[in-house]
Motif scaffolding. Structure first.
Motif, PDB file in Angstrom:
ATOM      1  N   PRO A 273       0.806  -1.240   0.000  1.00 41.14           N
ATOM      2  CA  PRO A 273       0.000   0.000   0.000  1.00 41.14           C
ATOM      3  C   PRO A 273       0.830   1.277   0.000  1.00 41.14           C
TER       4      PRO A 273
ATOM      5  N   ARG B  96       2.249   2.329  -3.298  1.00 38.59           N
ATOM      6  CA  ARG B  96       1.273   3.001  -4.173  1.00 38.59           C
ATOM      7  C   ARG B  96       1.420   4.516  -4.061  1.00 38.59           C
TER       8      ARG B  96
ATOM      9  N   ASP C  12      -7.164   0.079   1.984  1.00 33.66           N
ATOM     10  CA  ASP C  12      -5.880  -0.029   2.674  1.00 33.66           C
ATOM     11  C   ASP C  12      -4.821   0.929   2.135  1.00 33.66           C
ATOM     12  N   THR C  13      -5.159   1.729   1.121  1.00 35.51           N
ATOM     13  CA  THR C  13      -4.213   2.747   0.663  1.00 35.51           C
ATOM     14  C   THR C  13      -4.180   3.856   1.712  1.00 35.51           C
TER      15      THR C  13
END
Length: 245
Positions: free
Chosen positions: A163, A166, A210-211
């Motif tokens: 995550p 990202r 979950d980011t």
């Protein structure tokens, strides 16, 4: 060099055009004032390493370091990231991909320098930083494969399980994709072709629960992805096709 008092709120590409690398370095310094001395020390060490590795690299019209600075500044300012590991990874996100041999140092003949280079990052900045950099490091092109398809599939797979990577990747993409209008020559079209198919992939990844970004930050990123799509469309789509429709 004297900088305007509003440097801390200037758009980064405006800083780049007007003040160049010194202006971005000063903006980076201003952003790091929000961190404690130990954190600033780690960020400075990462910046020094990035400067050393990329000292001869250029991105069409500018030193490559400008790109790395904008990636890090964007995370601190626009994404409100205070995780030092993530910002360090942003500064070093191209180090292993572009300069594995220089980073690895002496390696056995015939050995793959990439794992060694990642090990160097782990030793200097911690295993988590190395893992984040690994997640945004593109593998070598597989002959016979479409380069853009391979790139898109790699991004989707590697960021699926990371995550925080990202966050690094979307800042990198924003600088490359939204910033495509700030480059010149053949790279304009080649960048648009490379990054356009990545927009829906990144949009889905950022939307995941979950980011680790605030809702307002995610909305800001969605706006940037929309802007990137508009610019890719303007570059790549034949206006005669739109007229005919």
């Amino acid at each position: 060099m004297d900088f305007p008092p509003y440097l801390g709120t200037m758009p980064m590409h405006a800083i780049t055009e007007i003040h160049g690398e010194p202006g971005l370095l000063e903006r980076f310094r201003l952003e790091t004032l929000a961190f404690d001395p130990a954190a600033r020390g780690r960020l400075t060490e990462a910046l020094d390493l990035a400067t050393e590795l990329h000292r001869a690299d250029r991105r069409v019209r500018e030193p490559y370091l400008n790109h790395l600075l904008r990636v890090a500044i964007r995370m601190m300012h626009h994404y409100q990231v205070r995780d030092v590991d993530v910002i360090v990874a942003g500064l070093l996100h191209d180090a292993v991909e572009d300069h594995p041999v220089e980073l690895a140092g002496r390696i056995p003949a015939g050995a793959d320098p990439v794992p060694v280079a990642l090990g160097v990052l782990a030793d200097r900045f911690g295993v988590r930083v190395a893992r984040l950099v690994a997640a945004v490091t593109n593998p070598p092109w597989e002959p016979g494969r479409d380069r853009h398809v391979q790139y898109r599939e790699h991004v989707a797979a590697s960021l699926d399980r990371e995550p925080w990577a990202r966050v690094v990747k979307i800042s990198d993409f924003t600088d490359n994709g939204v910033g495509v209008i700030h480059t010149v020559g053949p790279k304009v079209v080649s960048s648009a072709r490379k990054y356009r198919p990545l927009v829906p992939v990144l949009r889905e990844l950022i939307a995941r629960p979950d980011t680790p970004l605030a809702p307002a930050v995610k909305e800001h990123i969605y706006d940037q992805l929309d802007l990137a799509e508009e610019r890719f469309r303007a570059i790549l789509d034949d206006p005669r096709d739109r007229t005919a429709s």
